[in-house]
Scaffold this active site. Structure first.
Site, PDB file in Angstrom:
ATOM      1  N   ASP A 142      56.207  48.621  49.051  1.00 47.04           N
ATOM      2  CA  ASP A 142      56.433  48.141  47.689  1.00 47.04           C
ATOM      3  C   ASP A 142      56.547  46.625  47.670  1.00 47.04           C
ATOM      4  OD1 ASP A 142      56.499  50.785  46.961  1.00 47.04           O
ATOM      5  OD2 ASP A 142      58.687  50.898  46.820  1.00 47.04           O
ATOM      6  N   LYS A 153      56.234  57.722  47.199  1.00 48.98           N
ATOM      7  CA  LYS A 153      57.039  58.855  46.744  1.00 48.98           C
ATOM      8  C   LYS A 153      57.348  59.826  47.885  1.00 48.98           C
ATOM      9  CE  LYS A 153      56.990  60.298  42.651  1.00 48.98           C
ATOM     10  NZ  LYS A 153      58.113  59.447  42.211  1.00 48.98           N
ATOM     11  N   GLU A 166      50.768  61.931  45.018  1.00 50.75           N
ATOM     12  CA  GLU A 166      50.165  60.653  45.406  1.00 50.75           C
ATOM     13  C   GLU A 166      49.184  60.818  46.558  1.00 50.75           C
ATOM     14  OE1 GLU A 166      53.163  57.124  43.930  1.00 50.75           O
ATOM     15  OE2 GLU A 166      53.400  57.824  45.988  1.00 50.75           O
ATOM     16  N   ASN A 194      59.687  64.874  35.291  1.00 53.36           N
ATOM     17  CA  ASN A 194      60.485  64.168  34.294  1.00 53.36           C
ATOM     18  C   ASN A 194      59.873  64.466  32.922  1.00 53.36           C
ATOM     19  OD1 ASN A 194      58.249  62.457  33.977  1.00 53.36           O
ATOM     20  ND2 ASN A 194      59.148  60.793  35.148  1.00 53.36           N
ATOM     21  N   SER A 254      69.528  59.562  32.361  1.00 49.01           N
ATOM     22  CA  SER A 254      70.985  59.616  32.305  1.00 49.01           C
ATOM     23  C   SER A 254      71.506  60.852  31.567  1.00 49.01           C
ATOM     24  CB  SER A 254      71.537  58.354  31.637  1.00 49.01           C
ATOM     25  OG  SER A 254      71.031  58.241  30.318  1.00 49.01           O
ATOM     26  N   GLY A 273      70.641  63.836  32.214  1.00 54.54           N
ATOM     27  CA  GLY A 273      70.804  64.889  33.199  1.00 54.54           C
ATOM     28  C   GLY A 273      69.499  65.613  33.459  1.00 54.54           C
ATOM     29  N   ALA A 309      63.150  54.429  42.550  1.00 58.02           N
ATOM     30  CA  ALA A 309      63.143  55.622  43.418  1.00 58.02           C
ATOM     31  C   ALA A 309      64.101  56.711  42.957  1.00 58.02           C
ATOM     32  CB  ALA A 309      63.474  55.213  44.844  1.00 58.02           C
ATOM     33  N   ALA A 310      64.619  56.612  41.745  1.00 56.49           N
ATOM     34  CA  ALA A 310      65.637  57.563  41.298  1.00 56.49           C
ATOM     35  C   ALA A 310      65.145  59.009  41.386  1.00 56.49           C
ATOM     36  CB  ALA A 310      66.077  57.243  39.875  1.00 56.49           C
ATOM     37  N   GLY A 311      63.938  59.263  40.899  1.00 59.80           N
ATOM     38  CA  GLY A 311      63.395  60.613  40.946  1.00 59.80           C
ATOM     39  C   GLY A 311      63.193  61.101  42.368  1.00 59.80           C
ATOM     40  N   ASP A 312      62.752  60.206  43.233  1.00 61.30           N
ATOM     41  CA  ASP A 312      62.530  60.582  44.636  1.00 61.30           C
ATOM     42  C   ASP A 312      63.843  60.914  45.330  1.00 61.30           C
ATOM     43  OD1 ASP A 312      59.838  60.036  44.236  1.00 61.30           O
ATOM     44  OD2 ASP A 312      60.030  57.961  44.894  1.00 61.30           O
ATOM     45  N   GLY A 372      65.301  48.132  45.146  1.00 65.81           N
ATOM     46  CA  GLY A 372      64.397  48.664  46.158  1.00 65.81           C
ATOM     47  C   GLY A 372      64.370  50.180  46.159  1.00 65.81           C
TER      48      GLY A 372
END
Length: 315
Positions: free
Chosen positions: A13, A40, A140, A184, A223, A225, A251-254, A289
């Protein structure tokens, strides 16, 4: 400890911080430039390993400096790298990420070696699928590779967690072999045609995914949920997340998916696994990051316990 095989992308990245995401044709001056490991698949593999999972990562990198550094990083996170393919004369994957002061991001990816991960490569890694309790996969890498991965899971009775990101249409032949899907809102809309904005629309999207063959649906909604729909247990509810001030949501989803895979492999209930994954994701968005923001298990457990105590103490 149950084994988790992660099939997916490995990127580096290249990040620029700016006041706001530029509009088409707009140039913004200033901002800080940084380089972090990402992708990902790699993010999810690292998240699963730091959550305590026994992880095998199946991926492809180029024979360049980015690829060398990526593999070193996976080794440091105790990830099994034996099935990572090094492609000669091919650049490693690169992601250009712009991050606003609000923590929002815009991402452009050059797939590089990720596009070279083939179904034949997976056929050479059958032992990893045979030994794994769960496979975690994203979008990906080429679709035919994703298709072969879920086929192998069917052969070896490995449960499939599909994070359908980036958003794409998928054939029913793949979805019918998926045990857990974790889109998502945007990804759920791409798969179902339903604009997901609340619990009602999430339930509608979940119904369509069930009709297409998916067993358990977990729609992540930031946020707010995640909406959980699991016909086997009769559960259809919103599992609330933890509200924090985001620095970088890259990277929240990962992180959510990697942590979720470990919790499910340990036999946690769906709701327990989701709450714990929420905690890991909430911690990650407070740091800059992708992999550099991924928390370790003890940190996540402490945060989760603190937040749940606060909830129980509320009138």
């Amino acid at each position: 400890m149950k084994k988790i095989v992660v099939v997916g992308s490995s990127n580096t990245d290249l990040i620029i911080k700016v006041p706001e995401i530029p509009r088409p044709g707009e140039t913004l001056l200033g901002g800080e430039f940084m380089t972090f490991p990402g992708g990902k698949g790699a993010n999810q593999a690292v998240a699963a390993s730091r959550a305590g999972g026994d992880v095998v990562f199946i991926a492809a990198v180029g024979d360049d400096a980015y690829g060398v550094e990526a593999i070193k990083g996976y080794e440091q996170d105790n990830i099994n790298i034996q099935e990572i393919k090094v492609c000669k004369g091919v650049p490693s994957g690169i992601a250009m990420i712009t991050i606003s002061h609000k923590g929002e991001n815009a991402i452009t990816v050059a797939s590089g070696a990720n596009a070279m991960l083939t179904p034949a490569d997976l056929d050479e890694t059958e032992e990893a699928f045979d030994e794994a309790d769960f496979m975690l996969i994203q979008l990906e890498t080429p679709l035919e590779t994703v298709r072969r991965a879920v086929e192998l899971c069917g052969i070896f009775r490995t449960r499939v967690i599909l994070n359908p990101a980036p958003a794409a249409e998928l054939p029913d032949e793949i979805l019918r072999k998926v045990h857990f899907i974790t889109p998502n809102e945007t990804e759920a809309e791409k798969l179902t045609g339903i604009e997901v904005s609340d619990e009602t629309s999430a339930a509608q999207a979940s119904d369509i995914l069930h009709e297409r063959g998916v067993k358990t649906v977990i729609i992540t909604m930031g946020s707010k949920g995640a909406f959980l729909s699991d016909p086997d247990s009769g559960t259809r509810k919103m599992v609330p997340g933890f509200s924090v001030e985001a620095v970088d949501t890259t990277a929240a989803g990962d992180v959510f998916n990697g942590h979720l895979a470990v919790m499910l492999s340990e036999g946690r209930s769906l709701e327990e696994a989701i709450l714990s994954a929420h905690a890991a994701a909430a911690l990650s968005v407070q740091k800059l990051g992708a992999q550099s923001s991924i928390p370790r298990r003890e940190e996540t457990e402490n945060y989760h316990n603190e937040q749940m105590k606060k909830r129980s103490d509320q009138p």
